[in-house]
Design an enzyme around this catalytic site. Sequence first.
Site, PDB file in Angstrom:
ATOM      1  N   ASP A  45      -2.782 -18.080   0.243  1.00 34.44           N
ATOM      2  CA  ASP A  45      -4.008 -18.970  -0.582  1.00 34.44           C
ATOM      3  C   ASP A  45      -4.435 -19.894   0.395  1.00 34.44           C
ATOM      4  O   ASP A  45      -5.610 -20.128   0.175  1.00 34.44           O
ATOM      5  CB  ASP A  45      -3.301 -19.293  -2.024  1.00 34.44           C
ATOM      6  CG  ASP A  45      -1.994 -20.156  -1.863  1.00 34.44           C
ATOM      7  OD1 ASP A  45      -1.321 -20.012  -0.762  1.00 34.44           O
ATOM      8  OD2 ASP A  45      -1.821 -20.808  -2.783  1.00 34.44           O
ATOM      9  N   ASP A  94      -6.145  -7.214   4.226  1.00 35.58           N
ATOM     10  CA  ASP A  94      -7.346  -6.391   3.579  1.00 35.58           C
ATOM     11  C   ASP A  94      -8.183  -7.491   3.194  1.00 35.58           C
ATOM     12  O   ASP A  94      -9.307  -7.441   3.239  1.00 35.58           O
ATOM     13  CB  ASP A  94      -6.690  -5.400   2.668  1.00 35.58           C
ATOM     14  CG  ASP A  94      -7.996  -4.720   1.954  1.00 35.58           C
ATOM     15  OD1 ASP A  94      -8.983  -4.401   2.476  1.00 35.58           O
ATOM     16  OD2 ASP A  94      -8.018  -4.786   0.550  1.00 35.58           O
ATOM     17  N   TYR A 148       0.885  -1.242  -0.132  1.00 34.23           N
ATOM     18  CA  TYR A 148      -0.085  -0.125   0.081  1.00 34.23           C
ATOM     19  C   TYR A 148       0.821   1.358   0.064  1.00 34.23           C
ATOM     20  O   TYR A 148       0.436   2.536  -0.244  1.00 34.23           O
ATOM     21  CB  TYR A 148      -0.917  -0.107   1.228  1.00 34.23           C
ATOM     22  CG  TYR A 148      -2.400  -0.656   1.046  1.00 34.23           C
ATOM     23  CD1 TYR A 148      -2.172  -2.013   0.509  1.00 34.23           C
ATOM     24  CD2 TYR A 148      -3.388   0.273   1.277  1.00 34.23           C
ATOM     25  CE1 TYR A 148      -3.601  -2.633   0.613  1.00 34.23           C
ATOM     26  CE2 TYR A 148      -4.744  -0.788   1.178  1.00 34.23           C
ATOM     27  CZ  TYR A 148      -4.787  -1.864   0.886  1.00 34.23           C
ATOM     28  OH  TYR A 148      -5.838  -2.680   0.732  1.00 34.23           O
ATOM     29  N   LYS A 207       3.408 -15.231   1.933  1.00 33.04           N
ATOM     30  CA  LYS A 207       3.580 -16.283   0.507  1.00 33.04           C
ATOM     31  C   LYS A 207       4.997 -16.392   0.432  1.00 33.04           C
ATOM     32  O   LYS A 207       5.491 -15.946  -0.482  1.00 33.04           O
ATOM     33  CB  LYS A 207       2.760 -15.215  -0.584  1.00 33.04           C
ATOM     34  CG  LYS A 207       2.809 -15.864  -1.876  1.00 33.04           C
ATOM     35  CD  LYS A 207       1.805 -16.923  -1.925  1.00 33.04           C
ATOM     36  CE  LYS A 207       1.771 -17.880  -3.261  1.00 33.04           C
ATOM     37  NZ  LYS A 207       0.617 -18.957  -3.294  1.00 33.04           N
ATOM     38  N   ASP A 219     -12.063  -9.121   4.935  1.00 36.95           N
ATOM     39  CA  ASP A 219     -13.357  -9.195   4.386  1.00 36.95           C
ATOM     40  C   ASP A 219     -13.728 -10.657   4.227  1.00 36.95           C
ATOM     41  O   ASP A 219     -15.203 -10.675   4.306  1.00 36.95           O
ATOM     42  CB  ASP A 219     -13.156  -8.605   2.778  1.00 36.95           C
ATOM     43  CG  ASP A 219     -13.488  -7.067   2.652  1.00 36.95           C
ATOM     44  OD1 ASP A 219     -13.221  -6.365   3.719  1.00 36.95           O
ATOM     45  OD2 ASP A 219     -13.965  -6.867   1.655  1.00 36.95           O
TER      46      ASP A 219
HETATM   47  C1  IPM Z   1     -10.326  -1.176   4.294  1.00 37.77           C
HETATM   48  C2  IPM Z   1     -10.501  -0.784   3.041  1.00 37.77           C
HETATM   49  C3  IPM Z   1      -9.414   0.546   2.774  1.00 37.77           C
HETATM   50  C4  IPM Z   1      -8.044  -0.559   2.359  1.00 37.77           C
HETATM   51  C5  IPM Z   1      -9.893   1.133   1.379  1.00 37.77           C
HETATM   52  C6  IPM Z   1     -10.928   1.720   1.523  1.00 37.77           C
HETATM   53  C7  IPM Z   1      -8.334   2.020   0.956  1.00 37.77           C
HETATM   54  O1  IPM Z   1     -10.819  -1.720   2.039  1.00 37.77           O
HETATM   55  O2  IPM Z   1      -9.985  -0.802   5.216  1.00 37.77           O
HETATM   56  O3  IPM Z   1     -10.199  -2.511   4.305  1.00 37.77           O
HETATM   57  O4  IPM Z   1      -7.984  -1.178   1.474  1.00 37.77           O
HETATM   58  O5  IPM Z   1      -7.566  -0.557   3.474  1.00 37.77           O
HETATM   59 MG    MG Z   2     -10.759  -3.586   2.553  1.00 37.02          MG
END
Ligand code: IPM
Ligand code: MG
Length: 355
Positions: free
Chosen positions: A221, A245, A140, A189, A249
Amino acid sequence: MKIALIPGDGIGPEITQQAVKVLKAVSNKYITEFSFEEVLMGGAAIDKTGLPLPDKTIKVCQESDAVFLGAVGGEKWDNLPGHLRPEAGLLGLRKALGVFANLRPAILFPQLKAASTLKGEVLGDGLDIMVVRELTGGIYFGKRGRAGEGESARAWDTMEYSVAEIKRIARIAFDLAMGRGKKLTSVDKANVLENSRLWRETIIQLAGEYPEVTLEHMYVDNAAMQLVRNPRQFDVIVTGNMFGDILSDEASMLTGSLGMLPSASLGEGNLGLYEPIHGSAPDIAGKDEANPIAAIMSAAMMLRYSGGMEDAAQDIENAVSAVLDKGYRTGDIMEPNMKRIGTGEMGDLISGEIK
Ligand code: IPM
Ligand code: MG
């Protein structure tokens, strides 16, 4: 406690409002003051000032005890150059506050077992995973660029971590594991990336200081697969910025909805940044449909980590549980025979439980 509020874009303002309601209930119960100062970031800041992260926002946040963020981003700003997008504001703020450790707890409320996409037998009697994501380094923040034109145009982003960066995030993860199930899974990885090999070596070195913690390494993975195959094998997961990230999710869906997962981003001091992990969901913005629970649970984390108010944090978590017990659900976690309610009512009911 001095709190900087960044409602942000899309559903950000409406969920932030619910978190503030709940904090007001806490302030009445504990006879303590919270002061709120609203500042701009993301699309809202671009519209008003032309920049996603105005200097004033950084200053107010740095002078606060905690920063609470709704969500940023939206289609409207998608065609701006990378450094002027709403997301650049969020990344800049994380960096400016030095909050390198992003804690994303994936906890399944037993009331929501059926809302999870996984079968009951996979979930067993519940899930309690803590994802620790490195937040101010890695791909990032590495060198990036573009060159050439047409078919020969190229673009690159680089993933870089120093031993010092790996050590400080690993320490947080080992310490958290010590206070929980004493198991740490480091995700990398290392079969392909040099960066991951340094990550793994550094974690192994540090493990000597934590003989009680069972350390395991997993390729990303495989980790993505194991999270849906057998999520109960995990206690604490530590990983870099991008893998974290993605995996957070995924972990959120195990708990029923992306709308349930809070997060805390911490640095060296007490100042923390608190935000739900979901985005700004422009498609449902302003419709009173968004689930405010991730935001409300983020407020609980704020009281726990920046406010030293563990009891109040637990009050909020218990209030959420009590409202779920009574059968109230937002659309994303709705099931047959439950009572479907909107964002505002969910906020009212949860704050009403704090007495
Ligand atoms: C998160 C989001 C952010 C990230 C985006 C909005 C930049 O997806 O906080 O997980 O990738 O960190
Ligand atoms: Mg995110």
